[in-house]
Design an enzyme around this catalytic site. Structure first.
Site, short mmCIF file in Angstrom:
data_model
loop_
_atom_site.label_atom_id
_atom_site.label_comp_id
_atom_site.label_asym_id
_atom_site.label_seq_id
_atom_site.Cartn_x
_atom_site.Cartn_y
_atom_site.Cartn_z
N ASP A 75 -12.96 -81.28 101.60
CA ASP A 75 -12.09 -80.64 102.62
C ASP A 75 -11.04 -81.71 102.71
O ASP A 75 -11.22 -83.04 102.85
CB ASP A 75 -13.07 -80.69 103.90
CG ASP A 75 -12.08 -79.59 104.75
OD1 ASP A 75 -12.04 -78.35 104.14
OD2 ASP A 75 -11.36 -79.79 105.77
N PHE A 156 -0.09 -77.95 93.65
CA PHE A 156 -0.35 -76.92 94.63
C PHE A 156 -0.26 -77.23 96.09
O PHE A 156 -0.10 -78.64 96.10
CB PHE A 156 -1.64 -76.29 94.55
CG PHE A 156 -2.93 -77.36 94.78
CD1 PHE A 156 -3.38 -78.33 94.07
CD2 PHE A 156 -3.70 -77.14 95.90
CE1 PHE A 156 -4.55 -79.16 94.33
CE2 PHE A 156 -4.63 -77.94 96.22
CZ PHE A 156 -4.76 -78.83 95.51
N GLY A 157 -0.28 -76.59 97.07
CA GLY A 157 -0.25 -76.99 98.34
C GLY A 157 1.01 -77.51 98.57
O GLY A 157 1.95 -77.18 98.49
N TYR A 158 0.84 -78.82 99.32
CA TYR A 158 1.87 -79.83 99.83
C TYR A 158 2.45 -80.66 98.66
O TYR A 158 3.28 -81.52 98.98
CB TYR A 158 1.56 -80.70 101.09
CG TYR A 158 1.09 -79.78 102.07
CD1 TYR A 158 2.14 -79.32 102.97
CD2 TYR A 158 -0.14 -79.34 102.57
CE1 TYR A 158 1.71 -78.50 104.16
CE2 TYR A 158 -0.52 -78.48 103.60
CZ TYR A 158 0.39 -77.91 104.28
OH TYR A 158 -0.09 -77.40 105.58
N ASP A 159 1.93 -80.45 97.36
CA ASP A 159 2.30 -81.66 96.40
C ASP A 159 3.79 -81.71 96.30
O ASP A 159 4.28 -82.78 95.80
CB ASP A 159 1.81 -81.05 94.91
CG ASP A 159 0.20 -81.55 94.89
OD1 ASP A 159 -0.30 -82.26 95.68
OD2 ASP A 159 -0.57 -80.96 93.91
N LYS A 180 -1.47 -87.73 88.77
CA LYS A 180 -1.99 -87.17 90.07
C LYS A 180 -3.43 -87.84 90.38
O LYS A 180 -3.49 -88.29 91.22
CB LYS A 180 -1.58 -85.78 90.42
CG LYS A 180 -2.36 -85.37 91.85
CD LYS A 180 -2.12 -84.15 92.15
CE LYS A 180 -2.74 -83.84 93.49
NZ LYS A 180 -3.20 -82.38 94.15
N HIS A 185 -5.65 -88.74 96.65
CA HIS A 185 -6.99 -88.74 97.79
C HIS A 185 -8.15 -88.22 97.08
O HIS A 185 -9.26 -88.92 97.10
CB HIS A 185 -6.52 -87.93 98.85
CG HIS A 185 -5.85 -86.80 98.32
ND1 HIS A 185 -4.29 -86.80 97.79
CD2 HIS A 185 -6.33 -85.39 98.44
CE1 HIS A 185 -4.12 -85.71 97.52
NE2 HIS A 185 -5.09 -84.65 97.75
N ARG A 186 -7.98 -87.12 96.30
CA ARG A 186 -9.26 -86.43 95.94
C ARG A 186 -9.90 -87.18 94.82
O ARG A 186 -11.01 -87.29 94.50
CB ARG A 186 -9.11 -84.98 95.39
CG ARG A 186 -9.98 -84.25 94.70
CD ARG A 186 -9.55 -82.69 94.53
NE ARG A 186 -9.49 -82.00 96.00
CZ ARG A 186 -8.30 -81.71 96.11
NH1 ARG A 186 -6.98 -82.13 95.44
NH2 ARG A 186 -7.93 -81.38 97.43
P1 IMP Z 1 -8.79 -77.46 102.03
O1 IMP Z 1 -9.24 -76.82 103.56
O2 IMP Z 1 -9.50 -78.62 101.85
O3 IMP Z 1 -9.02 -76.37 101.06
O4 IMP Z 1 -7.22 -77.90 101.98
C1 IMP Z 1 -6.23 -77.66 103.17
C2 IMP Z 1 -4.94 -77.44 102.46
O5 IMP Z 1 -4.34 -78.62 102.22
C3 IMP Z 1 -4.78 -76.41 101.31
O6 IMP Z 1 -4.78 -75.18 101.42
C4 IMP Z 1 -3.85 -76.99 100.51
O7 IMP Z 1 -2.57 -76.53 101.12
C5 IMP Z 1 -3.65 -78.42 100.95
N1 IMP Z 1 -4.17 -79.42 100.00
C6 IMP Z 1 -5.33 -79.84 99.72
N2 IMP Z 1 -5.53 -80.74 98.80
C7 IMP Z 1 -4.31 -81.06 98.39
C8 IMP Z 1 -3.56 -81.57 97.06
O8 IMP Z 1 -4.18 -82.18 96.52
N3 IMP Z 1 -2.31 -81.54 97.14
C9 IMP Z 1 -1.40 -80.84 98.12
N4 IMP Z 1 -2.00 -80.05 99.17
C10 IMP Z 1 -3.38 -80.10 99.06
#
Ligand code: IMP
Length: 198
Positions: A75, A156-159, A180, A185-186
């Site tokens: 998460d 993806f997401g906020y990248d 990346k 973080h991951r």
């Molecule tokens: P989740 O609840 O862990 O799935 O992540 C919450 C939200 O954070 C996701 O929907 C993405 O928008 C964002 N997110 C999670 N991991 C990443 C990342 O590695 N890069 C950019 N955005 C991320």
């Protein structure tokens, strides 16, 4: 604690249904952990804990109970200093219940328009849960800043709005997957998991 197949690689069922996250998890764990896809018939877990660790645990426990095998869940939240740590645990739904990645980025850039402090960090909590009730909890953090505009079309997401301090000024979306994962973080959380499991 994790299931051990014949080749002795730890075997974990992936609790995440997000293909973007699963792809990164597979790349980072490749060759060391055998990641089994989440079974399609298991209903989505309601992520209603108020911490990343709580939500990761809800997902890992649900998949462990449904499959009878050790499961791993991630998460992640984006914590922005000028917003008091928001969106944090609410990162997926920052712009509303049905919000897209693009909606969330647009809201973030609007909230930070003119902000002097654009510092932020990604935090990932990973929980592994085994059928005997044992668990491993690890965390990975990546410090950075929120860019003024979106840059890059990878990730993806906020990248496309996140510039890691350990990088060279590019956003995550301007980096290759390997670049990346080396500082994210991951990547950090999952390498801590590998250290704990092996
Ligand atoms: P989740 O609840 O862990 O799935 O992540 C919450 C939200 O954070 C996701 O929907 C993405 O928008 C964002 N997110 C999670 N991991 C990443 C990342 O590695 N890069 C950019 N955005 C991320």
């Amino acid at each position: 604690m994790a299931g051990r197949p014949v080749n002795d690689r730890p075997r974990l069922v992936c609790a995440s249904a997000n293909p973007d996250k699963v792809a990164e998890m597979e790349a980072i764990l490749a060759g060391v952990v055998e990641l089994i896809p989440r079974p399609g018939q298991v209903p989505d877990v309601v992520e209603d804990a108020d911490t990343l660790e709580g939500n990761a645990r809800l997902k890992a426990v649900a998949i462990c109970e449904a499959t009878g095998s050790a499961a791993v869940a991630d998460d992640t939240g984006l914590e922005v200093a000028a917003l008091g740590g928001a969106p944090g645990v609410h990162s997926a739904r920052y712009a509303g219940e049905a919000s897209s990645y693009a909606d969330n980025r647009a809201k973030l850039l609007a909230e930070l328009r003119g902000a002097a402090d654009r510092s932020a960090r990604f935090r990932t909590c990973v929980v592994v849960c085994a059928p005997d009730g044992t668990e491993v909890v690890v965390e990975g953090v990546c410090d950075g800043t929120i860019s003024a505009t979106e840059r890059g079309d990878r990730g993806f997401g906020y990248d496309s709005v996140f510039q890691p301090v350990d990088g060279d000024g590019r956003t995550f979306a301007e980096m290759t997957d390997d670049e990346k994962n080396a500082i994210s973080h991951r990547g950090r959380a999952l390498r801590a998991l590998l250290a704990a499991l092996t």
